[in-house]
Design an enzyme around this catalytic site. Structure first.
Site, PDB file in Angstrom:
ATOM      1  N   THR A 190       0.813  -1.221   0.000  1.00 56.89           N
ATOM      2  CA  THR A 190       0.000   0.000   0.000  1.00 56.89           C
ATOM      3  C   THR A 190       0.847   1.272   0.000  1.00 56.89           C
ATOM      4  O   THR A 190       1.977   1.271   0.504  1.00 56.89           O
ATOM      5  CB  THR A 190      -0.904  -0.020   1.269  1.00 56.89           C
ATOM      6  OG1 THR A 190      -1.427   1.276   1.491  1.00 56.89           O
ATOM      7  CG2 THR A 190      -0.131  -0.420   2.520  1.00 56.89           C
ATOM      8  N   ASP A 191       0.257   2.348  -0.505  1.00 58.58           N
ATOM      9  CA  ASP A 191       0.938   3.658  -0.468  1.00 58.58           C
ATOM     10  C   ASP A 191       1.160   4.113   0.972  1.00 58.58           C
ATOM     11  O   ASP A 191       2.011   4.965   1.237  1.00 58.58           O
ATOM     12  CB  ASP A 191       0.135   4.726  -1.244  1.00 58.58           C
ATOM     13  CG  ASP A 191      -1.315   4.894  -0.813  1.00 58.58           C
ATOM     14  OD1 ASP A 191      -1.748   4.218   0.139  1.00 58.58           O
ATOM     15  OD2 ASP A 191      -2.023   5.727  -1.436  1.00 58.58           O
ATOM     16  N   GLU A 192       0.384   3.550   1.913  1.00 60.60           N
ATOM     17  CA  GLU A 192       0.473   4.013   3.305  1.00 60.60           C
ATOM     18  C   GLU A 192       1.834   3.708   3.938  1.00 60.60           C
ATOM     19  O   GLU A 192       2.182   4.296   4.956  1.00 60.60           O
ATOM     20  CB  GLU A 192      -0.659   3.407   4.141  1.00 60.60           C
ATOM     21  CG  GLU A 192      -2.014   3.840   3.626  1.00 60.60           C
ATOM     22  CD  GLU A 192      -3.154   3.580   4.603  1.00 60.60           C
ATOM     23  OE1 GLU A 192      -2.909   3.591   5.815  1.00 60.60           O
ATOM     24  OE2 GLU A 192      -4.279   3.368   4.123  1.00 60.60           O
ATOM     25  N   TYR A 194      -1.418  -0.505  11.109  1.00 56.68           N
ATOM     26  CA  TYR A 194      -1.675  -1.127   9.796  1.00 56.68           C
ATOM     27  C   TYR A 194      -0.484  -0.921   8.866  1.00 56.68           C
ATOM     28  O   TYR A 194       0.109  -1.880   8.372  1.00 56.68           O
ATOM     29  CB  TYR A 194      -2.949  -0.531   9.161  1.00 56.68           C
ATOM     30  CG  TYR A 194      -3.082  -0.853   7.681  1.00 56.68           C
ATOM     31  CD1 TYR A 194      -3.280  -2.158   7.236  1.00 56.68           C
ATOM     32  CD2 TYR A 194      -2.987   0.158   6.708  1.00 56.68           C
ATOM     33  CE1 TYR A 194      -3.387  -2.456   5.881  1.00 56.68           C
ATOM     34  CE2 TYR A 194      -3.097  -0.134   5.355  1.00 56.68           C
ATOM     35  CZ  TYR A 194      -3.294  -1.437   4.947  1.00 56.68           C
ATOM     36  OH  TYR A 194      -3.386  -1.730   3.593  1.00 56.68           O
ATOM     37  N   LYS A 206       2.432  -3.515   7.423  1.00 58.89           N
ATOM     38  CA  LYS A 206       2.546  -3.724   5.968  1.00 58.89           C
ATOM     39  C   LYS A 206       3.976  -3.405   5.523  1.00 58.89           C
ATOM     40  O   LYS A 206       4.551  -4.112   4.694  1.00 58.89           O
ATOM     41  CB  LYS A 206       1.556  -2.836   5.197  1.00 58.89           C
ATOM     42  CG  LYS A 206       0.097  -3.217   5.320  1.00 58.89           C
ATOM     43  CD  LYS A 206      -0.245  -4.568   4.707  1.00 58.89           C
ATOM     44  CE  LYS A 206      -0.169  -4.593   3.188  1.00 58.89           C
ATOM     45  NZ  LYS A 206      -0.587  -5.904   2.645  1.00 58.89           N
TER      46      LYS A 206
HETATM   47  N1  LIG Z   1      -8.245  -1.360  -0.038  1.00 55.94           N
HETATM   48  C1  LIG Z   1      -7.300  -0.534  -0.427  1.00 55.94           C
HETATM   49  O1  LIG Z   1      -7.573   0.639  -0.706  1.00 55.94           O
HETATM   50  C2  LIG Z   1      -5.880  -1.012  -0.593  1.00 55.94           C
HETATM   51  C3  LIG Z   1      -4.961  -0.167  -1.205  1.00 55.94           C
HETATM   52  C4  LIG Z   1      -3.651  -0.613  -1.409  1.00 55.94           C
HETATM   53  C5  LIG Z   1      -3.289  -1.875  -0.985  1.00 55.94           C
HETATM   54  N2  LIG Z   1      -4.189  -2.677  -0.371  1.00 55.94           N
HETATM   55  C6  LIG Z   1      -3.746  -4.016   0.024  1.00 55.94           C
HETATM   56  O2  LIG Z   1      -4.441  -4.939  -0.807  1.00 55.94           O
HETATM   57  C7  LIG Z   1      -4.674  -6.146  -0.090  1.00 55.94           C
HETATM   58  C8  LIG Z   1      -6.145  -6.506  -0.133  1.00 55.94           C
HETATM   59  O3  LIG Z   1      -6.905  -5.446   0.431  1.00 55.94           O
HETATM   60  P1  LIG Z   1      -8.506  -5.461   0.434  1.00 55.94           P
HETATM   61  O4  LIG Z   1      -8.934  -4.058   0.491  1.00 55.94           O
HETATM   62  O5  LIG Z   1      -8.984  -6.361  -0.636  1.00 55.94           O
HETATM   63  O6  LIG Z   1      -8.771  -6.128   1.851  1.00 55.94           O
HETATM   64  P2  LIG Z   1      -9.999  -6.957   2.435  1.00 55.94           P
HETATM   65  O7  LIG Z   1      -9.994  -6.649   3.889  1.00 55.94           O
HETATM   66  O8  LIG Z   1     -11.237  -6.730   1.633  1.00 55.94           O
HETATM   67  O9  LIG Z   1      -9.567  -8.467   2.188  1.00 55.94           O
HETATM   68  C9  LIG Z   1      -8.545  -9.105   2.885  1.00 55.94           C
HETATM   69  C10 LIG Z   1      -8.686 -10.603   2.650  1.00 55.94           C
HETATM   70  O10 LIG Z   1      -7.620 -11.281   3.320  1.00 55.94           O
HETATM   71  C11 LIG Z   1      -8.161 -12.357   4.075  1.00 55.94           C
HETATM   72  N3  LIG Z   1      -7.267 -12.598   5.222  1.00 55.94           N
HETATM   73  C12 LIG Z   1      -7.037 -11.765   6.275  1.00 55.94           C
HETATM   74  N4  LIG Z   1      -6.131 -12.316   7.108  1.00 55.94           N
HETATM   75  C13 LIG Z   1      -5.781 -13.519   6.557  1.00 55.94           C
HETATM   76  C14 LIG Z   1      -4.875 -14.531   6.932  1.00 55.94           C
HETATM   77  N5  LIG Z   1      -4.155 -14.436   8.048  1.00 55.94           N
HETATM   78  N6  LIG Z   1      -4.759 -15.623   6.136  1.00 55.94           N
HETATM   79  C15 LIG Z   1      -5.492 -15.734   4.998  1.00 55.94           C
HETATM   80  N7  LIG Z   1      -6.380 -14.793   4.595  1.00 55.94           N
HETATM   81  C16 LIG Z   1      -6.508 -13.692   5.361  1.00 55.94           C
HETATM   82  C17 LIG Z   1      -9.547 -11.905   4.487  1.00 55.94           C
HETATM   83  O11 LIG Z   1     -10.387 -12.987   4.842  1.00 55.94           O
HETATM   84  C18 LIG Z   1     -10.002 -11.185   3.209  1.00 55.94           C
HETATM   85  O12 LIG Z   1     -10.555 -12.080   2.289  1.00 55.94           O
HETATM   86  C19 LIG Z   1      -4.142  -5.916   1.334  1.00 55.94           C
HETATM   87  O13 LIG Z   1      -2.859  -6.498   1.419  1.00 55.94           O
HETATM   88  C20 LIG Z   1      -4.065  -4.414   1.446  1.00 55.94           C
HETATM   89  O14 LIG Z   1      -3.048  -4.026   2.338  1.00 55.94           O
HETATM   90  C21 LIG Z   1      -5.482  -2.278  -0.160  1.00 55.94           C
END
Ligand SMILES: NC(=O)c1ccc[n+]([C@@H]2O[C@H](COP(=O)([O-])OP(=O)(O)OC[C@H]3O[C@@H](n4cnc5c(N)ncnc54)[C@H](O)[C@@H]3O)[C@@H](O)[C@H]2O)c1
Length: 327
Positions: free
Chosen positions: A116-118, A140, A144
Site C-alpha cells: 500500500t501507499d500508506e 496497519y 505492511k
Molecule cells: N483497499 C485498499 O484501498 C488497498 C490499497 C492498497 C493496498 N491494499 C492491500 O491490498 C490487499 C487486499 O486489500 P482489500 O482491500 O482487498 O482487503 P480486504 O480486507 O477486503 O480483504 C482481505 C482478505 O484477506 C483475508 N485474510 C485476512 N487475514 C488472513 C490470513 N491471516 N490468512 C489468509 N487470509 C486472510 C480476508 O479474509 C479477506 O478475504 C491488502 O494487502 C491491502 O493491504 C489495499
C-alpha cells in the site's frame, strides 16, 4: 499459469481472481475468511478454495501444491481496527508473510506481495517514488511496511523471484462497508448520517479496483525480481469532495454530513508516482468521475451482498466506533 491467490475472498483479491480467470489462468484461493473475506465475493467463479490462514504452514503447503506463482493479498486492512486491536495485523502481516516466503523459497515459485501507499506515510506535495523512505504512521501501515522489508530481505538473501506492488486507495464493488466510499454510499442510501473525519480535507489518490488488479497482473508477468512498483490512481480528491459526489449520485441530503473526531495519527495526503509500472505497459483505464458512478450503481443494485453485513456484526462495530447506531 496456475496461481495461488492468498486473501482472494476479499475486495481486491476477488477482483484480481476475476481478471486472471478471464485471462485463462487456473486459480487456487487460500483465505482465512475473516469478517472482510467472503465466499460470496467468489460466487460463480471456477476456482479451488482452501479455507486457511497464511500463517499456518500446513494450510499454505496444501494450497501451494502445483502453483507456478503466488500473489499475496491476505491482510487486515482497516486502519481504525489496527489502532484498536493491532495483534491480528502483526500476526497476519509479519508471521503470515514469513510463512509464505518460506514456502516459496523451498519451491522457487514467483511471488508478488500486495502492499500500500500508506507504507510511505503522508506527503504534503509531490508524489512518492519506489525509492522514497518507508515512514508508516499506523499499526496497519507499519506492519505492511514490515512485510515489504521481509520480502526485500528474502530476495536479497535467497535470490527469490519476488516483487512488491504498492497501490493507492482502491474503490469499487465488493468493498467492506467500513471503508470510506462504501460506508458513505450505504449510509447515504439509508438516510444515515455521513461521518467525516476531522475537516474532511485528507486527500487520497483513488484507483478503481480493476485497474489495480490489472497493475498487479502486470507486475506478476513483467516485474523485475527484487523491485517494488507503485500503482497509483489517475485522480486525487479530498474526502469531503468524495462524500459530496456520493450525495449527488445517491440523491441524499447534504445535511447528513456530520464531522466527527479525527482518527489518531490520520495521514493528510497520499500520492504515488507510477512511472515504473507504466514502463511495464500498465495504464489506469477508469477515471474517478466514471468509477464512482459505477460503484454507487453496483451498491444500489446488489443489496443481497451488503444486507447480511449491515444487519450482522458490522452494526455492533459501527455503534462502538461512531457511538451511534445505524438506521
Ligand atoms: N483497499 C485498499 O484501498 C488497498 C490499497 C492498497 C493496498 N491494499 C492491500 O491490498 C490487499 C487486499 O486489500 P482489500 O482491500 O482487498 O482487503 P480486504 O480486507 O477486503 O480483504 C482481505 C482478505 O484477506 C483475508 N485474510 C485476512 N487475514 C488472513 C490470513 N491471516 N490468512 C489468509 N487470509 C486472510 C480476508 O479474509 C479477506 O478475504 C491488502 O494487502 C491491502 O493491504 C489495499
Amino acid at each position: 499459469m496456475k496461481l495461488l491467490v492468498c486473501g482472494g475472498a476479499g475486495f481486491i483479491g476477488s477482483a484480481f481472481v476475476r481478471v486472471r480467470l478471464a485471462a485463462g489462468d487456473e486459480v487456487v484461493v487460500l483465505d482465512k475468511l475473516t469478517y472482510a473475506g467472503r465466499r460470496e465475493n467468489l460466487q460463480d467463479l471456477e476456482i479451488e478454495f482452501v479455507h486457511g490462514a497464511i500463517e499456518d504452514p500446513d494450510a499454505v503447503a496444501k494450497a501451494i501444491d502445483g502453483a507456478e506463482a503466488v500473489v499475496n493479498f491476505a491482510a487486515e486492512t482497516h486502519v481504525d481496527r489496527s489502532i484498536a486491536e493491532p495483534d491480528a495485523f502483526v500476526r497476519t502481516h509479519a508471521l503470515g508473510t514469513y510463512v509464505l516466503l518460506e514456502a516459496i523459497r523451498e519451491r522457487r515459485v514467483r511471488y508478488v506481495q500486495v502492499s500500500t501507499d500508506e507504507v510511505y506515510g503522508s506527503i504534503e506535495e509531490g508524489s512518492f517514488t519506489e525509492s522514497s523512505p518507508l515512514a508508516p504512521s499506523s499499526p496497519y501501515s507499519a506492519t505492511k511496511a514490515g512485510a515489504d522489508l521481509l520480502v526485500a530481505g528474502y530476495v536479497h538473501t535467497y535470490g527469490m523471484e519476488a516483487c512488491i506492488c504498492r497501490g493507492s486507495n482502491n474503490y469499487g464493488p465488493r468493498q467492506y462497508p467500513e471503508k470510506l466510499i462504501p460506508l458513505m454510499v450505504l449510509n447515504a442510501l439509508h438516510g444515515d448520517p455521513l461521518p467525516v473525519y476531522g475537516d474532511g480535507m485528507n486527500v487520497r489518490n483513488w484507483i478503481y479496483v480493476d485497474d489495480f488488479a490489472r497493475g498487479i497482473g502486470t507486475v506478476l508477468e513483467r516485474g523485475v525480481p527484487g523491485e517494488a512498483y507503485n500503482v497509483g490512481g489517475p485522480d486525487e480528491a479530498p474526502n469531503i469532495e468524495v462524500v459530496k459526489r456520493i450525495i449527488e449520485l445517491t440523491g441524499a441530503d447534504e445535511s447528513l454530513i456530520e464531522y466527527v473526531t479525527d482518527r489518531p495519527g490520520h495521514d493528510r495526503r497520499y500520492s504515488l508516482a507510477s512511472e515504473k509500472v507504466r514502463a511495464l505497459g500498465w495504464e489506469a483505464q477508469v477515471r474517478f468521475a466514471d468509477g464512482i458512478g459505477r460503484t454507487v450503481e453496483w451498491y444500489r443494485d446488489n443489496a443481497w451482498w451488503w444486507e447480511p453485513i449491515r444487519s450482522g456484526d458490522y452494526r455492533a462495530y459501527y455503534e462502538r466506533h461512531y457511538g451511534r447506531a445505524l438506521g
